[in-house]
Design a protein around this motif. Sequence first.
Motif, mmCIF file in Angstrom:
data_model
loop_
_atom_site.group_PDB
_atom_site.id
_atom_site.type_symbol
_atom_site.label_atom_id
_atom_site.label_comp_id
_atom_site.label_asym_id
_atom_site.label_seq_id
_atom_site.Cartn_x
_atom_site.Cartn_y
_atom_site.Cartn_z
ATOM 1 N N UNK A 4 0.886 -1.168 0.000
ATOM 2 C CA UNK A 4 0.000 0.000 0.000
ATOM 3 C C UNK A 4 0.922 1.214 0.000
ATOM 4 N N UNK A 5 0.815 2.011 -1.058
ATOM 5 C CA UNK A 5 1.909 2.868 -1.487
ATOM 6 C C UNK A 5 1.430 4.286 -1.789
ATOM 7 N N UNK A 6 2.312 5.251 -1.522
ATOM 8 C CA UNK A 6 2.100 6.625 -1.970
ATOM 9 C C UNK A 6 3.361 7.042 -2.710
ATOM 10 N N UNK A 7 3.232 7.465 -3.938
ATOM 11 C CA UNK A 7 4.378 7.625 -4.819
ATOM 12 C C UNK A 7 5.378 8.665 -4.309
ATOM 13 N N UNK A 8 4.923 9.648 -3.543
ATOM 14 C CA UNK A 8 5.818 10.695 -3.050
ATOM 15 C C UNK A 8 6.419 10.382 -1.689
ATOM 16 N N UNK A 9 6.067 9.252 -1.108
ATOM 17 C CA UNK A 9 6.548 8.898 0.225
ATOM 18 C C UNK A 9 7.941 8.285 0.158
ATOM 19 N N UNK A 10 8.881 8.862 0.917
ATOM 20 C CA UNK A 10 10.218 8.288 0.999
ATOM 21 C C UNK A 10 10.184 6.917 1.656
ATOM 22 N N UNK A 11 9.320 6.741 2.635
ATOM 23 C CA UNK A 11 9.237 5.451 3.333
ATOM 24 C C UNK A 11 8.687 4.368 2.427
ATOM 25 N N UNK A 12 7.698 4.705 1.601
ATOM 26 C CA UNK A 12 7.187 3.739 0.629
ATOM 27 C C UNK A 12 8.237 3.433 -0.434
ATOM 28 N N UNK A 13 8.943 4.463 -0.866
ATOM 29 C CA UNK A 13 9.947 4.280 -1.911
ATOM 30 C C UNK A 13 11.040 3.307 -1.485
ATOM 31 N N UNK A 25 8.889 -9.183 -7.001
ATOM 32 C CA UNK A 25 7.740 -8.402 -7.476
ATOM 33 C C UNK A 25 6.833 -7.944 -6.349
ATOM 34 N N UNK A 26 6.327 -6.721 -6.499
ATOM 35 C CA UNK A 26 5.330 -6.162 -5.582
ATOM 36 C C UNK A 26 4.100 -5.774 -6.385
ATOM 37 N N UNK A 27 2.953 -5.999 -5.803
ATOM 38 C CA UNK A 27 1.717 -5.458 -6.346
ATOM 39 C C UNK A 27 1.427 -4.158 -5.604
ATOM 40 N N UNK A 28 1.448 -3.046 -6.329
ATOM 41 C CA UNK A 28 1.302 -1.733 -5.704
ATOM 42 C C UNK A 28 -0.173 -1.335 -5.646
ATOM 43 N N UNK A 29 -0.616 -0.910 -4.484
ATOM 44 C CA UNK A 29 -1.950 -0.358 -4.303
ATOM 45 C C UNK A 29 -1.798 1.105 -3.909
ATOM 46 N N UNK A 30 -2.129 1.993 -4.826
ATOM 47 C CA UNK A 30 -1.960 3.423 -4.565
ATOM 48 C C UNK A 30 -2.933 3.890 -3.494
#
Length: 204
Positions: A4-13, A25-30
Amino acid sequence: MILYDYVLSASCYKIRLMAAVLGKPLSLRAVNFHPAREHKSAEMLALNPKGTLPVLQDDDLVLTDSADMLRYLTADRREWRSPQDDQWLAFASGLNDSLGLARLHDILGYEADIDAARASGVTALRELEAHLTDQRFDGVGFLTGATPTIADIACFPNTALAPDGGVVLDAYPSLRLWMRAIRSLPGFIEMPGIHRLHELAHPA
């Protein structure tokens, strides 16, 4: 695995980056962190009562701490682990609380004592620069030795994104060499504000 991801998050990145260099592989959920605050929705709070991102789900396992996610992703890749990792994961948390907070203030308008956040971030960068300089004198280029570990992946994003929070990196040559080494890793991926190294084109 679902991130579960936010594209601008350093922690998610850092989780996306770790998975990429491992070839997992990861399945990304925005998740619309800003402005919708979807991470505080009932659905997300049921998954993570802390209401934070990232969240990593692998079947019935749910991880809500990025350090735990890095450990989990490298459980079968011991070359990415070091006895010194824990201290650097704690250091990375401090980077998030200083440089990361300054960045949230500047790009998303979060309330913060911006002068204190930047000052703490500069103190951390000076410590990081001193350590990396010592490492260079010892002939190694990463935080814990000659090869990268989860320590490097944990500390890289908020360091590289420091200019987004008003903290420039011009005064840190060892740090810049370290960031270049990370950006040179096979499988490296970008995020907004962090780019791949560009190869010079040679005429045929």
